[in-house]
Design an enzyme around this catalytic site. Structure first.
Site, PDB file in Angstrom:
ATOM      1  CE  LYS A  22      29.432  41.893  23.992  1.00 20.36           C
ATOM      2  NZ  LYS A  22      30.369  41.888  25.133  1.00 20.36           N
ATOM      3  CG  ASN A  23      33.640  40.298  25.094  1.00 19.64           C
ATOM      4  OD1 ASN A  23      32.870  41.152  24.645  1.00 19.64           O
ATOM      5  ND2 ASN A  23      33.459  39.692  26.252  1.00 19.64           N
ATOM      6  CB  CYS A 118      26.844  45.141  31.069  1.00 17.98           C
ATOM      7  SG  CYS A 118      26.110  44.238  29.716  1.00 17.98           S
ATOM      8  NE  ARG A 123      32.322  47.128  32.463  1.00 22.84           N
ATOM      9  CZ  ARG A 123      31.877  46.471  31.404  1.00 22.84           C
ATOM     10  NH1 ARG A 123      30.620  46.611  31.031  1.00 22.84           N
ATOM     11  NH2 ARG A 123      32.663  45.686  30.707  1.00 22.84           N
ATOM     12  CG  ASP A 306      31.778  37.863  30.302  1.00 21.80           C
ATOM     13  OD1 ASP A 306      31.612  38.638  31.257  1.00 21.80           O
ATOM     14  OD2 ASP A 306      32.537  38.117  29.342  1.00 21.80           O
ATOM     15  NE  ARG A 398      25.478  46.160  24.735  1.00 22.24           N
ATOM     16  CZ  ARG A 398      25.888  45.878  25.970  1.00 22.24           C
ATOM     17  NH1 ARG A 398      25.069  46.011  26.977  1.00 22.24           N
ATOM     18  NH2 ARG A 398      27.117  45.481  26.194  1.00 22.24           N
TER      19      ARG A 398
HETATM   20  C1  EPZ Z   1      35.761  42.632  29.332  1.00 18.76           C
HETATM   21  O1  EPZ Z   1      35.381  43.815  30.017  1.00 18.76           O
HETATM   22  C2  EPZ Z   1      34.522  42.105  28.681  1.00 18.76           C
HETATM   23  N1  EPZ Z   1      33.992  43.117  27.772  1.00 18.76           N
HETATM   24  C3  EPZ Z   1      33.487  41.737  29.743  1.00 18.76           C
HETATM   25  O2  EPZ Z   1      32.421  41.101  29.097  1.00 18.76           O
HETATM   26  C4  EPZ Z   1      34.076  40.765  30.760  1.00 18.76           C
HETATM   27  O3  EPZ Z   1      33.176  40.579  31.825  1.00 18.76           O
HETATM   28  C5  EPZ Z   1      35.400  41.295  31.302  1.00 18.76           C
HETATM   29  O4  EPZ Z   1      36.298  41.654  30.226  1.00 18.76           O
HETATM   30  C6  EPZ Z   1      36.130  40.283  32.187  1.00 18.76           C
HETATM   31  O5  EPZ Z   1      36.369  39.113  31.452  1.00 18.76           O
HETATM   32  C7  EPZ Z   1      34.559  43.281  26.584  1.00 18.76           C
HETATM   33  O6  EPZ Z   1      35.498  42.611  26.199  1.00 18.76           O
HETATM   34  C8  EPZ Z   1      33.960  44.322  25.711  1.00 18.76           C
HETATM   35  P1  EPZ Z   1      38.282  44.106  32.593  1.00 18.76           P
HETATM   36  P2  EPZ Z   1      36.504  44.819  30.506  1.00 18.76           P
HETATM   37  O7  EPZ Z   1      39.002  45.329  32.239  1.00 18.76           O
HETATM   38  O8  EPZ Z   1      37.653  44.744  29.607  1.00 18.76           O
HETATM   39  C9  EPZ Z   1      38.924  46.183  36.859  1.00 18.76           C
HETATM   40  C10 EPZ Z   1      30.228  40.644  28.485  1.00 18.76           C
HETATM   41  O9  EPZ Z   1      29.263  40.214  29.169  1.00 18.76           O
HETATM   42  N2  EPZ Z   1      39.570  47.255  36.089  1.00 18.76           N
HETATM   43  O10 EPZ Z   1      38.909  42.772  32.369  1.00 18.76           O
HETATM   44  O11 EPZ Z   1      35.840  46.140  30.721  1.00 18.76           O
HETATM   45  C11 EPZ Z   1      37.437  46.120  36.625  1.00 18.76           C
HETATM   46  O12 EPZ Z   1      36.743  47.007  37.462  1.00 18.76           O
HETATM   47  C12 EPZ Z   1      31.123  41.722  29.054  1.00 18.76           C
HETATM   48  O13 EPZ Z   1      30.507  40.254  27.343  1.00 18.76           O
HETATM   49  C13 EPZ Z   1      40.196  48.282  36.765  1.00 18.76           C
HETATM   50  O14 EPZ Z   1      40.220  48.342  37.994  1.00 18.76           O
HETATM   51  O15 EPZ Z   1      36.845  44.141  31.907  1.00 18.76           O
HETATM   52  C14 EPZ Z   1      37.130  44.664  36.898  1.00 18.76           C
HETATM   53  O16 EPZ Z   1      36.962  44.474  38.263  1.00 18.76           O
HETATM   54  C15 EPZ Z   1      30.631  42.288  30.343  1.00 18.76           C
HETATM   55  N3  EPZ Z   1      40.815  49.263  36.019  1.00 18.76           N
HETATM   56  C16 EPZ Z   1      38.407  43.939  36.452  1.00 18.76           C
HETATM   57  O17 EPZ Z   1      39.426  44.944  36.396  1.00 18.76           O
HETATM   58  C17 EPZ Z   1      40.832  49.233  34.653  1.00 18.76           C
HETATM   59  O18 EPZ Z   1      41.415  50.133  34.052  1.00 18.76           O
HETATM   60  C18 EPZ Z   1      38.322  43.265  35.108  1.00 18.76           C
HETATM   61  O19 EPZ Z   1      37.858  44.195  34.119  1.00 18.76           O
HETATM   62  C19 EPZ Z   1      40.201  48.185  33.995  1.00 18.76           C
HETATM   63  C20 EPZ Z   1      39.563  47.195  34.724  1.00 18.76           C
END
Ligand code: EPZ
Length: 420
Positions: A22-23, A118, A123, A306, A398
Site C-alpha cells: 500500500k505505502n 488515520c 501529522r 504499522d 482503506r
Molecule cells: C507513512 O506516514 C505511512 N503512510 C504510515 O502508515 C506510517 O505509519 C509512517 O509512514 C511511518 O512509517 C503512508 O506511507 C501513506 P512519517 P507518513 O512522515 O509519511 C513526523 C499505515 O498504517 N513528521 O514517516 O505520514 C510525524 O509526526 C500508515 O499504513 C514531522 O514531524 O509518516 C511522525 O512522528 C499510518 N514532520 C514521524 O515524523 C513532517 O513533515 C514519522 O512520520 C513529517 C513527519
C-alpha cells in the site's frame, strides 16, 4: 456502513498470497504524473480504497486511467490539464500529499488540499515544505490547501529534522526534475522508499542511495511513462504472520520479501514461534504457548509502527508481561481500549503500554479506530471465544485488500454484514 463478524477459535492453516505494498503504491500512482509522454502500466497494486481514491484523483487531474485488472492500472498523464487537486478524496487520505511534489517537479506549481489519513496523532508536513522551499519553491497554506510555486526549482542539500517516510518520498519526487543535484540526509529507508526510487529511475530519473542514509538526485529534463511492478506489502505480511501466531496456526505466506520482515520475524522467534523463510515466502507456525516480549517501534529496519497494533493483540494473549513503546505516533494505542472490552489486561501511560497476558479474549462489539487498529481487532476476533463484531471497517478497507476473504480461505469464520 458495514461490519465484520468473526466467530473466533479457529487455527489458521493454509497459504495466503500478499498483495502489493500500500505505502509504495500510494506514492507510485501520484508519481506517475511526472511523465509528460508515454504510459505507465503498474501492476501488483493492492485492491484497496486508498488506491481507488487515487484513481479518482488522477482522473480529476485529466489523466487517462485504465483498469487492466484489479491489480493493474495503465496511467497516461501526457494530457494532464490542471494543477489543482482540491477534492474530498484528496482531503480523505494521507498520500494525496505526493501530488504536491509531483506537480511541483513537472509544472513548477500546484494547489493541493491538505491531506487526511488515520487519526494516530498530529501529522505535520513541515519537513516536506522545508524540502520544497530549500529547492526554491514558495509555499503558502491558505483555506486548507497548499499553494506552491517556483520560478526555478534548483537542487539543494536538505537535512531532515526527523526521519519521515512521506517527506523523503515527496522531496525525492520533487527533485527528479529540479536543476542540478539534490542531496537528502537523515532520510527514511523503508522498502517503499526504495521502491518509489526504482519506479522514478525506470521513468528516467537519476536517483542514487535510496535505502541508505543519503539520497542523491541529479535532476533530469523530462520523464516518460514506464511499466513497473510494486513490491509486496511488508505490513500485510506482518499482519498475517501475527494472526497465524495468535491463533496457534500454521500458514505459509507467499509473495513476500523475507528480508523486509526481519524485525517481525525476530520478535516472533523470541516469543517461541516457528518461522521458516523461503525465497519469496515465509511459514509461521506455533505449537506451544508464546512468551510475552517488549517491542519499541522505530523507522526501518526497526519494528514498524504499522505492525505495532496487530502485534499488541498477540501480546495480550502471550504468557507473562509485555511492553509496547510507540515512538513514531503519539496516539497509536487507542485500540487497546477496544481490546480491554474483550478481556485484555492493559495499562497505558503516554506512549507506553504494559500488557499482562490473559488466557483468553472474549468476543465483543468493538471499533476499528484506524487502519492497523482494525487489523488488531480482526486478530482479536480470530482468537476470542465467541462472536466479535467490528464497526468502522472503512478504515480497514482503506489498506487491507479483501481481508475477510483471505482469512476465510485460511479457515477463519469471518464475514461482512450491512449495519442496521
Ligand atoms: C507513512 O506516514 C505511512 N503512510 C504510515 O502508515 C506510517 O505509519 C509512517 O509512514 C511511518 O512509517 C503512508 O506511507 C501513506 P512519517 P507518513 O512522515 O509519511 C513526523 C499505515 O498504517 N513528521 O514517516 O505520514 C510525524 O509526526 C500508515 O499504513 C514531522 O514531524 O509518516 C511522525 O512522528 C499510518 N514532520 C514521524 O515524523 C513532517 O513533515 C514519522 O512520520 C513529517 C513527519
Amino acid at each position: 456502513m458495514e461490519r465484520l463478524v468473526i466467530n473466533g477459535g479457529y487455527k489458521l492453516r493454509g497459504v495466503v498470497e500478499i498483495a502489493g505494498a500500500k505505502n509504495a503504491a500510494v506514492a507510485i500512482l501520484p508519481a506517475a504524473i511526472l511523465a509528460s509522454e508515454g504510459k505507465s502500466i503498474i501492476d501488483n497494486i493492492p485492491d484497496i480504497e486508498d488506491v481507488h481514491c487515487l484513481e479518482r484523483i488522477l482522473k480529476g487531474l485529466g489523466c487517462t486511467v485504465n483498469k487492466i485488472d484489479n491489480n493493474t492500472l495503465e496511467i497516461d498523464s501526457s494530457d494532464m490539464n490542471t494543477v489543482e487537486a482540491c477534492t474530498a478524496d484528496v482531503r480523505a487520505m494521507r498520500a494525496s500529499y505526493y501530488f504536491i511534489g509531483a506537480m511541483l517537479s513537472r509544472f513548477k506549481r500546484a494547489k493541493v488540499d491538505l491531506p487526511g489519513g488515520c487519526p494516530i496523532g498530529v501529522r505535520p508536513i513541515d519537513q516536506h515544505i522545508k524540502g520544497f522551499e530549500a529547492m526554491g519553491a514558495e509555499v503558502i497554506i491558505e483555506h486548507g490547501a497548499v499553494n506552491i510555486k517556483a520560478d526555478r526549482l534548483v537542487g539543494a542539500n536538505i537535512f531532515f529534522d526527523v526521519v519521515s517516510v512521506g517527506a523523503t518520498i515527496n522531496v525525492m519526487i520533487a527533485a527528479t526534475m529540479a536543476e542540478g543535484v539534490t542531496v537528502l540526509e537523515n532520510v527514511a529507508k523503508e522498502p517503499h522508499v526504495v521502491d518509489v526510487a526504482n519506479f522514478l529511475n525506470s521513468m528516467g530519473a537519476d536517483i542514487k542511495g535510496a535505502g541508505t542514509d543519503i539520497i542523491r538526485i541529479r535532476g533530469v529534463e523530462s520523464m516518460k511513462g514506464h511499466n513497473y511492478s510494486v513490491i509486496p506489502d511488508q505490513i500485510e505480511a506482518g499482519t498475517f504472520m501475527i494472526a497465524a501466531a495468535a491463533t496457534k496456526g500454521d500458514i505459509t505466506i507467499t509473495n513476500v520479501i523475507p528480508k523486509h520482515l526481519e524485525s517481525i520475524t525476530a520478535k516472533l522467534l523470541e516469543m517461541g514461534a516457528i518461522i521458516e523463510e523461503g525465497d519469496d515466502s515465509i511459514r509461521v507456525a506455533v505449537d506451544k504457548p508464546l512468551r510475552g516480549v517488549s517491542i519499541k517501534t522505530a523507522p526501518y529496519p526497526g519494528f514498524p509502527t504499522d505492525v505495532q497494533q496487530p502485534m499488541s493483540t498477540l501480546l495480550c494473549v502471550a504468557d507473562g508481561r509485555s511492553m509496547i513503546t510507540e515512538t513514531i505516533w503519539e496516539s497509536r494505542l487507542k485500540h487497546l481500549d477496544e481490546l480491554k472490552k474483550m478481556g485484555a489486561s492493559v495499562k497505558v501511560e503516554g506512549r507506553v503500554a504494559v500488557l499482562e497476558g490473559v488466557s483468553k479474549l472474549t468476543g465483543a462489539i468493538v471499533k476499528a479506530t484506524d487502519l492497523r487498529a482494525g487489523a488488531a481487532m480482526v486478530i482479536a476476533g480470530l482468537v476470542a471465544e465467541g462472536k466479535t463484531e467490528i464497526c468502522s471497517i472503512e478504515h480497514i478497507d482503506r489498506g487491507y485488500p479483501h481481508i475477510e476473504t483471505k482469512f476465510r480461505e485460511l479457515g477463519a469464520d469471518i464475514y461482512r454484514i450491512q449495519e442496521e
